[in-house]
Motif scaffolding. Structure first.
Motif, PDB file in Angstrom:
ATOM      1  N   GLY A   9      -4.327  -7.512  -2.186  1.00 18.46           N
ATOM      2  CA  GLY A   9      -4.649  -6.349  -2.994  1.00 18.46           C
ATOM      3  C   GLY A   9      -5.527  -6.680  -4.193  1.00 18.46           C
ATOM      4  O   GLY A   9      -6.436  -5.908  -4.540  1.00 18.46           O
TER       5      GLY A   9
ATOM      6  N   LEU B 237      -7.458   1.618  -4.799  1.00 17.27           N
ATOM      7  CA  LEU B 237      -6.107   1.593  -4.225  1.00 17.27           C
ATOM      8  C   LEU B 237      -5.248   2.683  -4.861  1.00 17.27           C
ATOM      9  O   LEU B 237      -5.123   2.754  -6.091  1.00 17.27           O
ATOM     10  CB  LEU B 237      -5.454   0.221  -4.442  1.00 17.27           C
TER      11      LEU B 237
ATOM     12  N   PHE C 240       0.804  -1.220   0.000  1.00 15.80           N
ATOM     13  CA  PHE C 240       0.000   0.000   0.000  1.00 15.80           C
ATOM     14  C   PHE C 240       0.840   1.273   0.000  1.00 15.80           C
ATOM     15  O   PHE C 240       0.294   2.364  -0.094  1.00 15.80           O
ATOM     16  CB  PHE C 240      -0.980   0.039   1.179  1.00 15.80           C
TER      17      PHE C 240
END
Length: 448
Positions: free
Chosen positions: A179, A103, A76
């Motif tokens: 993710g 994201l 991240f």
């Protein structure tokens, strides 16, 4: 998760593992004589131009490989790594978006005619805390970008040569997170017909085991008491944690050999003179198939409840702080095309079942492979005895061998993607193989 059952009767063993063994034995027999494909794939003229396109951007690819390796950004936080990918793609004339599908460090770009099928080439670029690119995600990203740039160049020179759409999808936060699952829930794979990527390893392998993984936190709640004066007035949460831990050890005897359990007691009391009021055990539960992972999860939960019953403690069972990872389901038709193209580069990928299955980790690509057809082959970038998630593998991920692997991997991904877009018969078999293996499943709700 587990329903109440008649405790006077044993639970019937789950036979899904035996069904998988039978199917995989048949698949190994089919590839024993070597790699073949009944499909024509893309024309040789196009694959030659893909190879030339990769050679033309070779210096850029090596630069990207080394840049991402040096940045070593963790899950991240891959802002500069994502920007390096986006800047390189944009410098070759393709528009790129960053911060997509929920994201900030995700990357998206497309090329192709936009008419026909769509295939995604996936990139990873997060590193491990303290170790850096001990899983070689800098190589994964470089292979994906190299494949995409060569296909974009082919399309620019001959739009008819790249029917359909190729998506470059940068997927953050694979290490310790999921993710790709987070992006999938935001629609990242909607409208995509297949997905491909490649991972560094100690072998060239067309299809290797990647286990599904779930995370479990079990908290036992006891009653504190003076451990000497009135121990009989306490309920010991540490005893419950101890019984749970021992129960996991005994459970291993009746697990399929390719399932895994590992746990730590993360909290076990404050001082010996006080009966422990709160104890916590953190677990990883892994298995080779969704069915066996689901069944093992239920058994682990029963062990936790049993420990609470034996000690008179309360128990709080919490699954999957981060989205679970499913096992990887390979696609035989795409795998064969990948292997044939890697043989053109002088590599000889071994089929599934050749490498010892006990050497198995987990990846969030599994969640993609149960939504749409996909492959996750392996490229040799290090000596076979060098394990993933080590500093030695991190060093190998930026070696001369890694530079060669980046070009070879880019070529294999580019050609496999083009095969899928060009060859209708191959694409039909890709879908048929996916359906024979069970088709798509409801990934977010599978364990509910």
């Amino acid at each position: 998760m587990s329903e109440l059952r008649d405790l006077s009767q044993p639970v019937a063993p789950d036979d899904s593992y035996l069904d998988h063994i039978e199917r995989e034995t048949e698949a190994r027999a089919a590839t024993a004589a070597g790699w073949e494909s009944e499909f024509a794939g893309a024309p040789d003229s196009s694959t030659r131009r893909l190879a030339e396109g990769i050679d033309e951007v070779s210096d850029d690819l090596v630069g990207l490989l080394r840049t991402i390796h040096g940045l070593a950004e963790t899950a991240f936080d891959e802002h500069r790594s994502a920007a390096a990918i986006a800047d390189l793609v944009a410098s070759h004339g393709t528009a790129v978006e960053q911060g997509v599908y929920g994201l900030d460090t995700a990357v998206w770009a497309t090329t192709g005619s936009g008419k026909g099928r769509t295939i995604a080439i996936l990139a990873e670029y997060d590193a491990l805390p303290g170790i850096g690119h001990g899983c070689g995600h800098n190589l994964i990203a470089t292979c994906a970008v190299g494949a995409f740039l060569s296909l974009a160049a082919l399309h620019a020179s001959d739009p008819d040569a790249v029917p359909g759409t190729v998506v470059l999808l940068g997927t953050p936060a694979e290490e310790g997170h999921s993710g790709k699952e987070l992006m999938a829930r935001e629609g990242a794979f909607d409208g995509i017909d297949a997905a491909i990527m490649v991972h560094g390893y100690g072998y060239d392998c067309a299809d290797q085991v990647w286990l599904g993984r779930r995370l479990l936190d079990v908290t036992f709640k006891g009653v504190p008491a003076h451990a000497s004066a009135q121990p009989f007035m306490g309920k010991n949460a540490l005893d419950a944690a101890n019984l749970f831990y021992q129960g996991l050890g005994l459970l291993r005897q009746q697990m399929p050999p390719i399932s895994r359990l590992h746990a730590v007691v993360s909290e076990g009391g404050t001082r010996p003179s006080i009966i422990t009021e709160l104890a916590q055990v953190k677990c990883y539960v892994r298995s080779k198939y969704p069915e066996t992972l689901k069944e093992l999860s239920a058994r682990v939960e029963d062990v936790a409840k049993g420990a609470a019953l034996m000690t008179g403690t309360g128990v709080d069972i919490r699954w999957d702080e981060h989205a679970p990872s499913l096992p990887v389901r390979g696609n035989d038709a795409l795998t064969r095309r990948w292997a044939l193209h890697e043989e053109e580069r002088g590599r000889h990928p071994v089929p599934a079942g050749v490498l010892d299955e006990s050497i198995a980790a987990s990846t969030d690509f599994g969640n993609v492979s149960y939504r749409i057809p996909g492959i996750h082959p392996l490229l040799k970038t290090a000596d076979s005895e060098v394990a993933l998630h080590t500093r030695e593998f991190a060093a190998a991920a930026v070696s001369d061998d890694a530079e060669v692997a980046a070009r070879d991997g880019a070529y294999g991904l580019a050609c496999t993607a083009l095969d899928f877009l060009v060859d209708d018969d191959l694409a039909a078999e890709v879908v048929a193989d996916f359906q024979r293996a069970g088709g798509a499943i409801d990934v977010p709700n599978y364990f509910n």
